[in-house]
Write an enzyme that holds these catalytic residues in place. Sequence first.
Site, mmCIF file in Angstrom:
data_model
loop_
_atom_site.group_PDB
_atom_site.id
_atom_site.type_symbol
_atom_site.label_atom_id
_atom_site.label_comp_id
_atom_site.label_asym_id
_atom_site.label_seq_id
_atom_site.Cartn_x
_atom_site.Cartn_y
_atom_site.Cartn_z
ATOM 1 N N ASP A 386 8.830 -18.009 68.748
ATOM 2 C CA ASP A 386 9.548 -17.669 67.430
ATOM 3 C C ASP A 386 8.914 -16.250 66.932
ATOM 4 O O ASP A 386 7.723 -15.930 67.506
ATOM 5 C CB ASP A 386 9.360 -18.819 66.432
ATOM 6 C CG ASP A 386 10.166 -18.504 64.890
ATOM 7 O OD1 ASP A 386 11.149 -17.892 65.344
ATOM 8 O OD2 ASP A 386 9.803 -19.050 64.090
ATOM 9 N N GLU A 389 10.597 -10.581 66.948
ATOM 10 C CA GLU A 389 11.246 -9.253 66.870
ATOM 11 C C GLU A 389 10.466 -8.063 67.052
ATOM 12 O O GLU A 389 11.258 -7.291 67.525
ATOM 13 C CB GLU A 389 11.907 -9.427 65.750
ATOM 14 C CG GLU A 389 13.164 -10.442 65.420
ATOM 15 C CD GLU A 389 12.551 -11.877 65.323
ATOM 16 O OE1 GLU A 389 11.463 -12.216 64.800
ATOM 17 O OE2 GLU A 389 13.078 -12.673 66.030
ATOM 18 N N ASP A 457 17.859 -18.254 61.735
ATOM 19 C CA ASP A 457 17.911 -19.089 60.559
ATOM 20 C C ASP A 457 19.390 -19.194 59.799
ATOM 21 O O ASP A 457 19.594 -18.197 59.003
ATOM 22 C CB ASP A 457 16.871 -18.506 59.414
ATOM 23 C CG ASP A 457 15.481 -18.902 59.998
ATOM 24 O OD1 ASP A 457 15.223 -19.503 61.272
ATOM 25 O OD2 ASP A 457 14.549 -18.121 59.577
HETATM 26 C C1 GLC Z 1 11.159 -19.410 61.405
HETATM 27 C C2 GLC Z 1 12.078 -19.812 62.646
HETATM 28 C C3 GLC Z 1 12.620 -21.176 62.300
HETATM 29 C C4 GLC Z 1 11.037 -21.914 61.925
HETATM 30 C C5 GLC Z 1 10.321 -21.337 60.886
HETATM 31 C C6 GLC Z 1 8.671 -21.905 60.982
HETATM 32 O O1 GLC Z 1 12.015 -18.986 60.339
HETATM 33 O O2 GLC Z 1 13.405 -19.061 62.785
HETATM 34 O O3 GLC Z 1 13.146 -21.963 63.138
HETATM 35 O O4 GLC Z 1 11.452 -23.272 61.523
HETATM 36 O O5 GLC Z 1 9.935 -19.812 61.216
HETATM 37 O O6 GLC Z 1 8.088 -21.653 61.985
#
Ligand code: GLC
Length: 772
Positions: A386, A389, A457
């Site tokens: 995650d 980017e 998200d």
């Molecule tokens: C980001 C991710 C999400 C995750 C969050 C906490 O917003 O896109 O899926 O739950 O981080 O890690």
Amino acid sequence: METKILGNAESVSKQNNVLVIKTKESEARIWIYSPTIIRVNISKVHSADTSFAVIQKPAEKLEYSESTNELLINTGSLKLSISKSPLRFSFYTTDNKVLSEDDARFGTNWQGTKVVNYRKLYKDEKFIGLGEKTGDLNRRGSSYINWNSDVPDHTPKSDPLYETFPFFVGLHNGLTYGLFFDNTHKSYFDFGASTDDTMSWFGADAGDMNYYFFGAQSVSKIIEDYTWLTGRMQMPPLWSLGYQQCRWSYMSAEEVLNIAETFHKEKIPADVIYCDIDYMDHYKIFTWNKTTFANPKAFIDQLKSMNFHLVTIVDPGIKVEPGYKQYDEGVAKNYFATYPNGEKYVGSVWPGRCHFPDFFRDDVRKWWGASFTALTEPGVEGFWNDMNEPAAWGQNIPSIVKFGDYYMPEVRNVYGMEMARATFEGTKKLLGNKRPFVLTRAAYSGTQRYSAVWTGDNSAYDAHMLLGQRLVNSLGITGMSLVGVDIGGFTGDPTPELMVRWNSLGVYTPMFRNHAMQGTKYREPWRWGKENEAIIKKDIEQRYKLLPYIYSGYYQSHQTGLPLSRTLAINYTQDTSVFNTKYQNQFLFGDALLVAPVESTRFTEDVYLPAGEWYRLSNGEKFTGSKAVHVEAPLNNLPVFVKAGGIIPMQNVIQSTNEKGDGILELNVWYGKEANSFVYYEDDGSSYNYENGEYYKREIYFDPAKSTISLSAVEGSFTSKYNKIKLVMHGFKGNIKTFKVNGKAVKIWPDAEHGTDYSLIDNNSKPIIIIY
Ligand code: GLC
């Protein structure tokens, strides 16, 4: 700002397999990659020719002819005509129909460091593709930017999102072509948004005009070519195709186990559970919280004993904290991104101040990959990448930050892919012969080789559910087959109706994951009242029944690049109705199923059925296509249709992919007037042995003209987990006389339920029960 338009050819030469054309300001190089793929690179500087996306080499031979005004390359399947003065490129079919061409006036040009290509826009031209892009299926009239970004509160119109796939397909005059702009800088695509319908254009902040042109005359062959060039997915672990339950966060091992136990108690099939950031010690990657996840191995063993696989999240940011292993190692070896003076870049994310691994270096990727022992040793098999980017609070990572030899703007769009690559390569090594499951939020063309993606998200409202489907379908065009959306919506709370509806669409979403943000209401299937739980459960059961079909669908992605979820524009390209915004979210799920997403507030829906005949999956009702039909769409019955002639292998309901089931492979065939076939594929679902022939593959044919359904001989050395095949025929009304196994005809009889029982042994010693 200086603007330069590509000028006249001053010299032409062939150097081995590349045609080199020099102009005053630049050099154009042209390679043939395959009869349907030609690459054009126009550069002012002779930059190093590297690509993160492309895994193929150009063909060894290139032939061309030259006249006073023109250079001509004819591959036998595609023609490129190059006008010399000024240098402009036009692509044609071999029977001289123009596929796509430079705008004669401006073609390729430079606006400061920016490089742009203006192209002629045809009257009826439509555009599809670009991966994770909002907006309509037909991108005509829209413009987009590729700049991988963390966009938590995005709307169904926001752009850019998290991923970059600079590949689109153009459609006009009954023709198809594809174009992949392999330039990793911030890039721009404009499909006639503000050119008075005269031009489309694409370009990038810097780098070369470097594109691959695809001339195949069907969208599916263009996808096949694009994924040949940039790679295809490996077979995913079967468990990752089951139901996945996620949340930010289940806060302790006890809570995770509780959730797993409740799935069992409620008899709801599931395979995967996630730990989001709170399993870590102060969000330090590759650590566990010593209090709440005190004994990871015992915890994961317990999950495994309940047939659950654990996926844990990893973010790229390494907390600045002397004494923390990954920080110390990274500093000692200079593994982190720096400013040009060597100072390490610091950006803040969940753990606070962080350094960012330089995933563009081989040694850094190896180090990152090896660090996963902290997760693999206790038994984690799935790795969720995650914030890559990369995200830093405030987003504006200075352009002067360096990753290896690159400055940030040049490679930002690839950072996530290189992180996913490091994760995939590292965990693959650590897991031995087991397939890791890797999921990433940021991506670039080629990511399908390493990882699944999800769309970030999203939010808990209907328009986001529909957008999610378009994103999944669009990502499929750009080679990403294993794709998910946060079912239920990440931010906000879905109404029970939306939850039920979205879950029913999840059955037909390549990756079926329910996920929600911290602070939202709990989302698990049993949180919605008994009646809704029953619908959700039934839908999840349907997913498990379909797994033999779904798994075969992934084999198709692995072999040809064709995605599991397919916009109707792939198979029904010339049918303008599929682009109608009313029907644009519809898709084929595998070869045989058509799914129509429906908002949670609507209980009937207009569904467009393309040419042919269709059966409603839920009740067998038959429809004739090439028109819209108005159908019932209550929350417990999403409109799903089977194409006449459709072949769908299914199994009985199991509680997890670890279960063997009753051993019966149920072969469903729906009657149609046209012959059809299906490649059934199976392997152990977890190892790489399939690469050495350990698979079970057989082709299933249906031929109405000969009144025959037949099964080919088995290919591969794997023993199917099913020991019986049950044939279920829908809508045949006696229209089938012969069932053939390995060429041997067998008369079809009704089974016990319908009259007489009949079974036989095929050449592979599999008893077969036939149902009429
Ligand atoms: C980001 C991710 C999400 C995750 C969050 C906490 O917003 O896109 O899926 O739950 O981080 O890690």
